[in-house]
Design an enzyme around this catalytic site. Structure first.
Site, PDB file in Angstrom:
ATOM      1  N   ALA A  20       9.484  10.045  -3.394  1.00 15.02           N
ATOM      2  CA  ALA A  20       9.494  10.662  -2.062  1.00 15.02           C
ATOM      3  C   ALA A  20       8.350  10.140  -1.212  1.00 15.02           C
ATOM      4  O   ALA A  20       7.756  10.864  -0.429  1.00 15.02           O
ATOM      5  CB  ALA A  20       9.414  12.186  -2.199  1.00 15.02           C
ATOM      6  N   LYS A  37       1.522   1.488   6.507  1.00 13.43           N
ATOM      7  CA  LYS A  37       2.689   1.828   7.338  1.00 13.43           C
ATOM      8  C   LYS A  37       2.496   3.132   8.123  1.00 13.43           C
ATOM      9  O   LYS A  37       2.957   3.246   9.252  1.00 13.43           O
ATOM     10  CB  LYS A  37       3.956   1.920   6.472  1.00 13.43           C
ATOM     11  CG  LYS A  37       4.428   0.562   5.978  1.00 13.43           C
ATOM     12  CD  LYS A  37       5.711   0.667   5.176  1.00 13.43           C
ATOM     13  CE  LYS A  37       6.039  -0.679   4.549  1.00 13.43           C
ATOM     14  NZ  LYS A  37       7.264  -0.649   3.742  1.00 13.43           N
TER      15      LYS A  37
HETATM   16  P1  NDP Z   1       4.407   5.422  -1.974  1.00 15.16           P
HETATM   17  O1  NDP Z   1       3.077   5.135  -2.576  1.00 15.16           O
HETATM   18  O2  NDP Z   1       4.495   5.956  -0.602  1.00 15.16           O
HETATM   19  O3  NDP Z   1       5.235   6.417  -2.946  1.00 15.16           O
HETATM   20  C1  NDP Z   1       5.236   6.212  -4.341  1.00 15.16           C
HETATM   21  C2  NDP Z   1       6.234   7.142  -5.017  1.00 15.16           C
HETATM   22  O4  NDP Z   1       6.270   6.801  -6.402  1.00 15.16           O
HETATM   23  C3  NDP Z   1       5.875   8.625  -4.915  1.00 15.16           C
HETATM   24  O5  NDP Z   1       7.071   9.362  -4.794  1.00 15.16           O
HETATM   25  C4  NDP Z   1       5.189   8.879  -6.284  1.00 15.16           C
HETATM   26  O6  NDP Z   1       5.347  10.220  -6.720  1.00 15.16           O
HETATM   27  C5  NDP Z   1       6.032   7.999  -7.163  1.00 15.16           C
HETATM   28  N1  NDP Z   1       5.339   7.610  -8.403  1.00 15.16           N
HETATM   29  C6  NDP Z   1       4.249   6.826  -8.527  1.00 15.16           C
HETATM   30  N2  NDP Z   1       3.920   6.689  -9.823  1.00 15.16           N
HETATM   31  C7  NDP Z   1       4.813   7.445 -10.527  1.00 15.16           C
HETATM   32  C8  NDP Z   1       4.983   7.696 -11.924  1.00 15.16           C
HETATM   33  N3  NDP Z   1       4.169   7.171 -12.837  1.00 15.16           N
HETATM   34  N4  NDP Z   1       6.029   8.473 -12.290  1.00 15.16           N
HETATM   35  C9  NDP Z   1       6.874   8.992 -11.367  1.00 15.16           C
HETATM   36  N5  NDP Z   1       6.750   8.787 -10.035  1.00 15.16           N
HETATM   37  C10 NDP Z   1       5.720   8.016  -9.620  1.00 15.16           C
HETATM   38  O7  NDP Z   1       5.189   4.010  -2.092  1.00 15.16           O
HETATM   39  P2  NDP Z   1       6.388   3.488  -1.173  1.00 15.16           P
HETATM   40  O8  NDP Z   1       7.345   4.618  -0.957  1.00 15.16           O
HETATM   41  O9  NDP Z   1       5.844   2.775   0.006  1.00 15.16           O
HETATM   42  O10 NDP Z   1       7.057   2.363  -2.100  1.00 15.16           O
HETATM   43  C11 NDP Z   1       7.800   2.736  -3.259  1.00 15.16           C
HETATM   44  C12 NDP Z   1       8.352   1.492  -3.939  1.00 15.16           C
HETATM   45  O11 NDP Z   1       9.282   0.826  -3.089  1.00 15.16           O
HETATM   46  C13 NDP Z   1       7.273   0.459  -4.288  1.00 15.16           C
HETATM   47  O12 NDP Z   1       7.586  -0.096  -5.564  1.00 15.16           O
HETATM   48  C14 NDP Z   1       7.414  -0.576  -3.197  1.00 15.16           C
HETATM   49  O13 NDP Z   1       6.991  -1.859  -3.623  1.00 15.16           O
HETATM   50  C15 NDP Z   1       8.928  -0.543  -2.960  1.00 15.16           C
HETATM   51  N6  NDP Z   1       9.342  -1.021  -1.634  1.00 15.16           N
HETATM   52  C16 NDP Z   1      10.159  -2.110  -1.544  1.00 15.16           C
HETATM   53  C17 NDP Z   1      10.588  -2.579  -0.315  1.00 15.16           C
HETATM   54  C18 NDP Z   1      11.486  -3.779  -0.257  1.00 15.16           C
HETATM   55  O14 NDP Z   1      11.654  -4.354   0.836  1.00 15.16           O
HETATM   56  N7  NDP Z   1      12.097  -4.169  -1.354  1.00 15.16           N
HETATM   57  C19 NDP Z   1      10.175  -1.936   0.950  1.00 15.16           C
HETATM   58  C20 NDP Z   1       9.332  -0.766   0.748  1.00 15.16           C
HETATM   59  C21 NDP Z   1       8.933  -0.354  -0.500  1.00 15.16           C
HETATM   60  P3  NDP Z   1       4.252  11.356  -6.331  1.00 15.16           P
HETATM   61  O15 NDP Z   1       4.628  11.844  -4.943  1.00 15.16           O
HETATM   62  O16 NDP Z   1       4.426  12.388  -7.379  1.00 15.16           O
HETATM   63  O17 NDP Z   1       2.901  10.692  -6.361  1.00 15.16           O
END
Ligand code: NDP
Length: 266
Positions: A128, A67
């Site tokens: 975030a 994205k």
């Molecule tokens: P990103 O990879 O951009 O962000 C992931 C986030 O999850 C970060 O804030 C990361 O924190 C956090 N994270 C990952 N692992 C952990 C953990 N073990 N404990 C705490 N925090 C954690 O992903 P996206 O923002 O693109 O997507 C996030 C979710 O939303 C996904 O599950 C995705 O499938 C879903 N989604 C669903 C959509 C829908 O249409 N239903 C559309 C878009 C997304 P840190 O910054 O500390 O690494």
């Protein structure tokens, strides 16, 4: 010739977008073909160019992890995409690549369809990443009054607010550490990718909320299990997926907008 669409990502086999768009097309009596495209991690730009070289190519959806690259590639961006700095919907107009981000509109439409709190609501978003960036402005536009963003890496939540605040000068936005959450919210949204790992999700007892929304879908969610154990009204992200797909469909089909509640059953 049939209009061509695709969703591009890596991995892509799990994507529900093709079946959704085919179902919208059938309902709206539109003829189209919608494909899954697996792009190599270093070949996104080429894959997009190859797709749009077909004169019947109309639009693409973009999913993880492309994205942000899609945002960089576009020559014209909607304001929503500029704010999100991420693009999930592409189309070509007079040879110029355009991009939008429909994730936020999709989430808002889903929350409205599910009667979840929006007007004057206080919202806590966990995570975030790109998804959080895409939904902040649409949530405020829908009437939310305050959004706190809690992230494992606090600096990423702070950076996100720094980036978005110029577009939303009066918005009440606050970055929080994911540890030691407390206080009362109308709605907690899990936008981390954590709950799908199967690890237990810690929701502190000092944190009070009535509704919980998990952006992920298709697998059991530890976040939703924890929220349900606390008596919250919950939903998973399938409705958001349908909502964002409807907004992409409307962009590509001159405003034709299927009815979200007709497609909510996975
Ligand atoms: P990103 O990879 O951009 O962000 C992931 C986030 O999850 C970060 O804030 C990361 O924190 C956090 N994270 C990952 N692992 C952990 C953990 N073990 N404990 C705490 N925090 C954690 O992903 P996206 O923002 O693109 O997507 C996030 C979710 O939303 C996904 O599950 C995705 O499938 C879903 N989604 C669903 C959509 C829908 O249409 N239903 C559309 C878009 C997304 P840190 O910054 O500390 O690494």
């Amino acid at each position: 010739m049939t209009a061509q669409f695709a969703v591009i990502g890596n991995p892509i086999a799990h994507s529900r977008s093709p079946e959704l768009h085919q179902a919208f097309a059938a309902r709206m009596q539109v003829s189209l073909q919608y494909h899954r495209l697996l792009a190599e991690l270093d070949d996104f730009s080429n894959s997009v160019q190859t797709f749009f070289a077909d004169p019947n190519a109309v639009g693409m959806n973009v999913t993880v992890p492309f994205k942000e690259q899609a945002y960089q590639l576009c020559k014209v961006l909607t304001q929503r995409a500029q704010i999100a700095q991420a693009v999930n919907t592409l189309w070509m107009q007079n040879g110029v690549l355009h991009g939008d981000n429909t994730d936020g509109l999709g989430l808002v439409a889903a929350l409205q369809a599910l009667n979840m709190p929006l007007q004057k609501a206080t919202v806590l978003i966990l995570g975030a990443g790109g998804a959080t960036r895409g939904v902040i402005a649409p949530l405020f536009e829908a009437g939310v009054t305050r959004i706190d963003i809690a992230n494992r890496t606090l600096s990423r939540a702070q950076q996100l607010i720094q980036d978005l605040q110029p577009f939303l000068p009066t918005a009440q936005l606050q970055a929080l550490d994911l540890e030691n959450l407390a206080g009362s919210y109308d709605l907690v949204i899990n936008a981390t990718s954590a709950s799908l790992t199967g690890a237990a999700f810690n929701l502190p007892t000092a944190l009070h909320f009535s509704h919980a929304y998990e952006m992920a879908y298709g697998k059991p969610s530890a976040f939703l299990a924890a929220a349900q154990a606390r008596g919250a009204i919950t939903a998973d992200g399938y409705s958001m997926l349908v909502g964002q797909a409807i907004e992409s469909f409307a962009i590509w089909h001159s405003g034709l907008r299927p009815n979200l509640s007709d497609f909510l059953t996975a």
